[in-house]
Design a protein around this motif. Structure first.
Motif, PDB file in Angstrom:
ATOM      1  N   GLN A   5      -9.412   7.828   9.077  1.00 34.60           N
ATOM      2  CA  GLN A   5      -9.227   6.456   8.665  1.00 34.60           C
ATOM      3  C   GLN A   5      -8.007   6.269   7.780  1.00 34.60           C
ATOM      4  OE1 GLN A   5     -11.135   3.966   9.880  1.00 34.60           O
ATOM      5  NE2 GLN A   5     -11.913   5.574  11.166  1.00 34.60           N
ATOM      6  N   ALA A   6      -7.297   7.323   7.488  1.00 35.13           N
ATOM      7  CA  ALA A   6      -6.090   7.208   6.667  1.00 35.13           C
ATOM      8  C   ALA A   6      -5.236   8.432   6.879  1.00 35.13           C
ATOM      9  CB  ALA A   6      -6.467   7.087   5.188  1.00 35.13           C
ATOM     10  N   THR A   7      -3.966   8.320   6.549  1.00 35.77           N
ATOM     11  CA  THR A   7      -3.114   9.491   6.644  1.00 35.77           C
ATOM     12  C   THR A   7      -3.526  10.499   5.604  1.00 35.77           C
ATOM     13  OG1 THR A   7      -1.537   8.313   5.239  1.00 35.77           O
ATOM     14  CG2 THR A   7      -1.116   8.292   7.603  1.00 35.77           C
ATOM     15  N   LYS A   8      -3.154  11.743   5.783  1.00 36.84           N
ATOM     16  CA  LYS A   8      -3.702  12.831   4.980  1.00 36.84           C
ATOM     17  C   LYS A   8      -2.936  13.077   3.686  1.00 36.84           C
ATOM     18  CE  LYS A   8      -5.641  15.298   8.945  1.00 36.84           C
ATOM     19  NZ  LYS A   8      -5.597  16.541   9.722  1.00 36.84           N
ATOM     20  N   GLY A   9      -1.839  12.375   3.460  1.00 35.25           N
ATOM     21  CA  GLY A   9      -1.138  12.552   2.200  1.00 35.25           C
ATOM     22  C   GLY A   9       0.048  13.484   2.353  1.00 35.25           C
ATOM     23  N   VAL A  10       0.595  13.878   1.235  1.00 38.04           N
ATOM     24  CA  VAL A  10       1.816  14.666   1.217  1.00 38.04           C
ATOM     25  C   VAL A  10       1.604  16.046   1.811  1.00 38.04           C
ATOM     26  CG1 VAL A  10       3.549  15.697  -0.298  1.00 38.04           C
ATOM     27  CG2 VAL A  10       2.648  13.420  -0.801  1.00 38.04           C
ATOM     28  N   ARG A  11       2.523  16.454   2.662  1.00 36.40           N
ATOM     29  CA  ARG A  11       2.445  17.781   3.255  1.00 36.40           C
ATOM     30  C   ARG A  11       3.379  18.735   2.522  1.00 36.40           C
ATOM     31  NH1 ARG A  11       0.738  13.771   5.851  1.00 36.40           N
ATOM     32  NH2 ARG A  11      -0.288  13.926   7.855  1.00 36.40           N
ATOM     33  N   ALA A  26       2.402   5.281   2.050  1.00 33.37           N
ATOM     34  CA  ALA A  26       2.417   4.020   1.310  1.00 33.37           C
ATOM     35  C   ALA A  26       2.447   2.827   2.264  1.00 33.37           C
ATOM     36  CB  ALA A  26       3.617   3.984   0.369  1.00 33.37           C
ATOM     37  N   ALA A  27       3.244   2.924   3.322  1.00 30.35           N
ATOM     38  CA  ALA A  27       3.321   1.833   4.295  1.00 30.35           C
ATOM     39  C   ALA A  27       1.981   1.609   4.964  1.00 30.35           C
ATOM     40  CB  ALA A  27       4.397   2.139   5.335  1.00 30.35           C
ATOM     41  N   PHE A  28       1.322   2.690   5.336  1.00 33.92           N
ATOM     42  CA  PHE A  28       0.025   2.564   5.992  1.00 33.92           C
ATOM     43  C   PHE A  28      -1.003   1.972   5.030  1.00 33.92           C
ATOM     44  CE2 PHE A  28      -4.050   4.011   7.605  1.00 33.92           C
ATOM     45  CZ  PHE A  28      -3.943   3.701   8.948  1.00 33.92           C
ATOM     46  N   ALA A  29      -0.994   2.428   3.790  1.00 34.48           N
ATOM     47  CA  ALA A  29      -1.932   1.918   2.798  1.00 34.48           C
ATOM     48  C   ALA A  29      -1.697   0.429   2.538  1.00 34.48           C
ATOM     49  CB  ALA A  29      -1.806   2.710   1.503  1.00 34.48           C
ATOM     50  N   GLU A  30      -0.440   0.030   2.427  1.00 28.91           N
ATOM     51  CA  GLU A  30      -0.127  -1.378   2.214  1.00 28.91           C
ATOM     52  C   GLU A  30      -0.580  -2.232   3.392  1.00 28.91           C
ATOM     53  OE1 GLU A  30       1.376  -3.177  -0.332  1.00 28.91           O
ATOM     54  OE2 GLU A  30       1.076  -1.378  -1.555  1.00 28.91           O
ATOM     55  N   LEU A  31      -0.379  -1.730   4.609  1.00 31.46           N
ATOM     56  CA  LEU A  31      -0.798  -2.462   5.805  1.00 31.46           C
ATOM     57  C   LEU A  31      -2.301  -2.662   5.820  1.00 31.46           C
ATOM     58  CD1 LEU A  31      -0.328  -3.642   8.673  1.00 31.46           C
ATOM     59  CD2 LEU A  31      -0.597  -1.305   9.532  1.00 31.46           C
ATOM     60  N   LEU A  39       3.051  -7.230   3.806  1.00 29.89           N
ATOM     61  CA  LEU A  39       3.796  -5.973   3.790  1.00 29.89           C
ATOM     62  C   LEU A  39       5.257  -6.221   3.421  1.00 29.89           C
ATOM     63  CD1 LEU A  39       3.232  -2.953   4.483  1.00 29.89           C
ATOM     64  CD2 LEU A  39       4.139  -3.435   6.761  1.00 29.89           C
ATOM     65  N   SER A  40       5.809  -5.398   2.540  1.00 29.05           N
ATOM     66  CA  SER A  40       7.205  -5.524   2.160  1.00 29.05           C
ATOM     67  C   SER A  40       7.756  -4.156   1.792  1.00 29.05           C
ATOM     68  CB  SER A  40       7.370  -6.471   0.972  1.00 29.05           C
ATOM     69  OG  SER A  40       6.855  -5.889  -0.217  1.00 29.05           O
ATOM     70  N   VAL A  41       9.057  -4.007   1.950  1.00 30.92           N
ATOM     71  CA  VAL A  41       9.701  -2.755   1.575  1.00 30.92           C
ATOM     72  C   VAL A  41       9.539  -2.509   0.077  1.00 30.92           C
ATOM     73  CG1 VAL A  41      11.926  -1.579   1.369  1.00 30.92           C
ATOM     74  CG2 VAL A  41      11.345  -2.777   3.487  1.00 30.92           C
ATOM     75  N   GLU A  42       9.625  -3.574  -0.727  1.00 27.70           N
ATOM     76  CA  GLU A  42       9.479  -3.434  -2.171  1.00 27.70           C
ATOM     77  C   GLU A  42       8.115  -2.867  -2.538  1.00 27.70           C
ATOM     78  OE1 GLU A  42      12.724  -6.199  -1.315  1.00 27.70           O
ATOM     79  OE2 GLU A  42      10.642  -6.055  -0.612  1.00 27.70           O
ATOM     80  N   ALA A  43       7.055  -3.375  -1.906  1.00 25.62           N
ATOM     81  CA  ALA A  43       5.707  -2.901  -2.202  1.00 25.62           C
ATOM     82  C   ALA A  43       5.522  -1.456  -1.748  1.00 25.62           C
ATOM     83  CB  ALA A  43       4.679  -3.804  -1.536  1.00 25.62           C
ATOM     84  N   VAL A  44       6.056  -1.126  -0.586  1.00 30.95           N
ATOM     85  CA  VAL A  44       5.955   0.237  -0.082  1.00 30.95           C
ATOM     86  C   VAL A  44       6.687   1.201  -1.002  1.00 30.95           C
ATOM     87  CG1 VAL A  44       6.636   1.789   1.791  1.00 30.95           C
ATOM     88  CG2 VAL A  44       5.644  -0.443   2.325  1.00 30.95           C
ATOM     89  N   ALA A  45       7.885   0.826  -1.397  1.00 31.28           N
ATOM     90  CA  ALA A  45       8.672   1.688  -2.273  1.00 31.28           C
ATOM     91  C   ALA A  45       7.976   1.909  -3.612  1.00 31.28           C
ATOM     92  CB  ALA A  45      10.059   1.077  -2.496  1.00 31.28           C
ATOM     93  N   ALA A  46       7.411   0.840  -4.176  1.00 35.21           N
ATOM     94  CA  ALA A  46       6.716   0.960  -5.456  1.00 35.21           C
ATOM     95  C   ALA A  46       5.519   1.888  -5.343  1.00 35.21           C
ATOM     96  CB  ALA A  46       6.277  -0.420  -5.935  1.00 35.21           C
ATOM     97  N   THR A  71       2.393   5.615  14.145  1.00 36.63           N
ATOM     98  CA  THR A  71       2.466   6.784  15.019  1.00 36.63           C
ATOM     99  C   THR A  71       1.986   8.031  14.297  1.00 36.63           C
ATOM    100  OG1 THR A  71       4.305   5.826  16.262  1.00 36.63           O
ATOM    101  CG2 THR A  71       4.007   8.201  16.414  1.00 36.63           C
ATOM    102  N   THR A  72       2.419   8.197  13.051  1.00 32.97           N
ATOM    103  CA  THR A  72       1.988   9.347  12.263  1.00 32.97           C
ATOM    104  C   THR A  72       0.482   9.326  12.057  1.00 32.97           C
ATOM    105  OG1 THR A  72       4.116   9.420  11.108  1.00 32.97           O
ATOM    106  CG2 THR A  72       2.278  10.550  10.056  1.00 32.97           C
ATOM    107  N   TRP A  73      -0.038   8.160  11.748  1.00 33.87           N
ATOM    108  CA  TRP A  73      -1.487   8.015  11.572  1.00 33.87           C
ATOM    109  C   TRP A  73      -2.250   8.384  12.843  1.00 33.87           C
ATOM    110  CZ3 TRP A  73      -4.358   3.991  14.100  1.00 33.87           C
ATOM    111  CH2 TRP A  73      -5.717   3.964  13.773  1.00 33.87           C
ATOM    112  N   SER A  74      -1.785   7.881  13.988  1.00 30.99           N
ATOM    113  CA  SER A  74      -2.522   8.120  15.227  1.00 30.99           C
ATOM    114  C   SER A  74      -2.436   9.571  15.673  1.00 30.99           C
ATOM    115  CB  SER A  74      -2.018   7.198  16.341  1.00 30.99           C
ATOM    116  OG  SER A  74      -0.668   7.467  16.645  1.00 30.99           O
ATOM    117  N   LEU A  75      -1.359  10.271  15.310  1.00 31.70           N
ATOM    118  CA  LEU A  75      -1.272  11.692  15.641  1.00 31.70           C
ATOM    119  C   LEU A  75      -2.400  12.464  14.972  1.00 31.70           C
ATOM    120  CD1 LEU A  75       2.582  12.322  15.391  1.00 31.70           C
ATOM    121  CD2 LEU A  75       1.181  12.460  17.462  1.00 31.70           C
TER     122      LEU A  75
END
Length: 206
Positions: A5-11, A26-31, A39-46, A71-75
């Motif tokens: 249900q979420a990406t696994k974090g930093v590898r 961060a992008a996936f979490a914001e979405l 969704l915004s680049v500013e929010a993702v970056a923060a 794509t990363t999430w679905s992999l």
């Protein structure tokens, strides 16, 4: 399982790889938390703890970042089965889809993808690339079935996969009911019956 249900974090890896993964997470979490509209680049970056210029160096647009995150999430969330039999492969794939898409995160992602064309031409193109990527991952499964003689040589892998997936996504869009075992079995049988009857042949076949 939560890791579906979420990406696994930093590898592990170099700093560049860690930064890239932090931004994707961060992008996936914001979405999933705020939806595409917020969704915004500013929010993702923060959220990722980086400057927005770091994001733009890697992705030219927000939609490019979004499709990469999806794509990363679905992999991680959707494995491509290789059971040695096309029917059990499709059944397993359907169950993978059900496990992911029946959950809250999966439903939000699907809703965003299926309404992409209403939001912007750029997002529509980005999500098309996302689905193309998912199809490319599963094509070898169909090709191996052809090699084993389980499907006609002229079978169009794209058409078979689209025929199989369509009822699953249709249910989510029209009724919102969960994808269940009965639907997965029916979708599998319809797709395979059509393929074996020659209804899903490549246009250049014959």
């Amino acid at each position: 399982m939560e890791n579906r249900q979420a990406t696994k974090g930093v590898r592990t890896g170099g700093r560049s790889a860690r930064v890239r993964q932090a931004i994707l997470d961060a992008a996936f979490a914001e979405l999933t938390e705020g939806g595409y509209a917020a969704l915004s680049v500013e929010a993702v970056a923060a959220r990722a703890g980086v400057n927005k210029t770091t994001v733009y160096r890697r992705w030219a647009t927000l939609d490019d970042l979004l499709v990469d995150a999806l794509t990363t999430w679905s992999l991680e969330a959707l494995q491509v089965p290789t059971t040695g039999d096309i029917e059990t492969d499709l059944l397993a794939l359907g169950r993978e889809l059900a496990e992911v898409l029946n959950g809250g995160v999966g439903r939000q992602v699907v809703a965003m993808i299926l309404t992409a064309g209403l939001r912007s031409a750029e997002l529509s193109e980005a999500t098309r690339r996302y689905f193309d990527h998912q199809t490319q991952r599963a094509i070898p499964t169909v090709e191996r079935a052809v090699e084993r003689g389980q499907l006609p040589a002229e079978c169009d892998a794209d058409a078979l996969l689209a025929t199989f997936r369509a009822p699953l996504f249709y249910r989510m869009v029209t009724t919102g009911d969960p994808i269940d075992e009965e639907l997965i079995i029916r979708a599998t049988r319809v797709a395979l019956t059509a393929a074996r009857a020659g209804l899903l042949a490549r246009r250049d076949a014959g």
